[in-house]
Design an enzyme around this catalytic site. Structure first.
Site, PDB file in Angstrom:
ATOM      1  N   ARG A   1      -2.466  -0.950  11.188  1.00 30.39           N
ATOM      2  CA  ARG A   1      -2.461  -2.413  11.224  1.00 30.39           C
ATOM      3  C   ARG A   1      -1.948  -2.920  12.572  1.00 30.39           C
ATOM      4  O   ARG A   1      -2.454  -3.910  13.108  1.00 30.39           O
ATOM      5  CB  ARG A   1      -1.604  -2.968  10.082  1.00 30.39           C
TER       6      ARG A   1
ATOM      7  N   LYS B   1       7.823   2.734  17.048  1.00 30.84           N
ATOM      8  CA  LYS B   1       6.436   3.129  17.371  1.00 30.84           C
ATOM      9  C   LYS B   1       5.456   1.997  17.109  1.00 30.84           C
ATOM     10  O   LYS B   1       4.379   1.938  17.724  1.00 30.84           O
ATOM     11  CB  LYS B   1       6.042   4.387  16.594  1.00 30.84           C
TER      12      LYS B   1
ATOM     13  N   ALA C   1      -1.219   5.132   4.210  1.00 32.37           N
ATOM     14  CA  ALA C   1      -1.186   5.150   2.748  1.00 32.37           C
ATOM     15  C   ALA C   1      -2.517   5.600   2.154  1.00 32.37           C
ATOM     16  O   ALA C   1      -2.546   6.386   1.195  1.00 32.37           O
ATOM     17  CB  ALA C   1      -0.812   3.758   2.230  1.00 32.37           C
TER      18      ALA C   1
ATOM     19  N   SER D   1       0.821  -1.212   0.000  1.00 31.46           N
ATOM     20  CA  SER D   1       0.000   0.000   0.000  1.00 31.46           C
ATOM     21  C   SER D   1       0.857   1.265   0.000  1.00 31.46           C
ATOM     22  O   SER D   1       0.550   2.233  -0.712  1.00 31.46           O
ATOM     23  CB  SER D   1      -0.946  -0.002   1.207  1.00 31.46           C
TER      24      SER D   1
END
EC number: 1.1.1.94
Length: 333
Positions: free
Chosen positions: A255, A191, A140, A10
């Protein structure tokens, strides 16, 4: 400018589309030949960015040598755990003056190296002098939808940083410069571990207080690791550190946060990952970050608990309890 983008996930697809819209001649490399054929016919990446029609002048190829050869710039967007192998294949085809831009976020599991260190092992010194590293708070889908976004490019050579900044920037995509390569890279990688933790907290129903605590103390752990690796502390206050951390810990498109949410709700990690098409870098990065902190002698209690949850099957509620019951101390190191 003639540009190759290596990696049609992506993010790679989105960057290729943006660069093509910016007026550059861009070829996007995908490993899957059938995906290349479908993108050529439909101008859509139906696997990783299905809801967007890509720029009409964007070209596609599954030939890595073709995408790398003779380009003014090559953007590396392969997953972090395979970037080494991909760059080794591409390097013999690169032109002498090609600018390399790494947009991959992660730490290599086998070596505990960020991507800049990986590139040092596979590229000659003269190529490294023309390398830059792009990172920051970016989903994205939002960039593909031309929603205003800002991020950071880091390079040892300010002229290279300025060139990359100019090539990528447009009315909805603003790029800032930095010379702190390690700091910019580590923010983008670490992160993801904290985002998993924030997702678990949300999945357990612990609310906004707990999430805010995890984000803040997670940033402290990221900064400790970075400073131990000679990154600048202030870099972690910027877009590639705090900015990316806040986005990934709070955004529904994350995600890594999504994986954490499902873990907090009681699902098994292997079941969650088996149902995902796109990579959640945070799972592998947790292992790397845990081992890296041990090597550096850095205290990272959140990262340690995430390692125990993911790789030792520790109950998330027990992990939270252990974090809350640690010995009391001053907030600032």
């Amino acid at each position: 400018m003639n540009i190759g983008v290596i990696g049609a996930g992506s993010w790679g697809t989105t960057l290729a589309d943006l660069l093509s819209k910016n007026g550059h001649a861009v070829t996007l490399w995908a490993y899957e030949q059938d995906l290349v054929e479908r993108m050529r016919k439909s101008a859509k990446n139906d696997l990783y960015l299905p809801d967007f029609t890509l720029h009409e002048k964007l070209a596609y190829s599954s030939d890595l040598g073709e995408v790398a050869a003779g380009k003014d710039m090559v953007v590396l967007v392969a997953p972090s755990q395979v970037l080494r192998a991909v760059v080794r294949q591409a390097e013999p085809h690169l032109a002498k003056d090609t600018i390399l831009v790494s947009a991959a976020k992660g730490i290599e599991n086998d070596t505990l190296m960020p991507m800049s260190e990986v590139l040092k092992e596979v590229l000659p010194e003269e190529r490294l002098q023309r390398a830059a590293y792009l990172s920051g708070p970016t989903f994205a889908r939002e960039v593909a939808a031309e929603i205003p976004t800002a991020l950071t490019v880091a390079s040892e050579d300010e002229n290279i940083a300025r060139t990359v900044q100019k090539i990528f920037s447009c009315e909805y995509f603003r790029v800032y410069r930095s010379s702190d390569i390690v700091g910019v890279e580590l923010g983008g990688a670490l992160k993801n571990v904290i985002a998993l933790a924030a997702g678990i907290s949300d999945g357990l129903g612990y609310g906004y207080n707990a999430r805010a605590a995890l984000i803040t103390r997670g940033l402290a752990e990221m900064t400790r690791i970075g400073v131990a690796m000679v990154a600048r502390e202030r870099t972690f206050m910027g877009l590639s550190g705090m900015g990316d951390l806040v986005l990934t810990c709070t955004g529904d498109l994350s995600r890594n946060r999504s994986v954490g949410l499902e873990l907090g709700r009681g699902r098994k990690l292997e079941d969650i990952l088996s149902g995902m098409r796109m990579v959640a870098e945070g799972v592998k990065t947790t292992l790397s970050a845990y081992q890296l902190a041990k090597r550096l002698g850095v205290e990272t209690p959140i990262i340690e608990q995430m390692y125990l949850i993911l790789f030792e099957n520790k109950d998330p509620r027990d992990a939270v309890a252990d974090l809350m019951q640690r010995s009391l101390k001053a907030e600032m190191d």
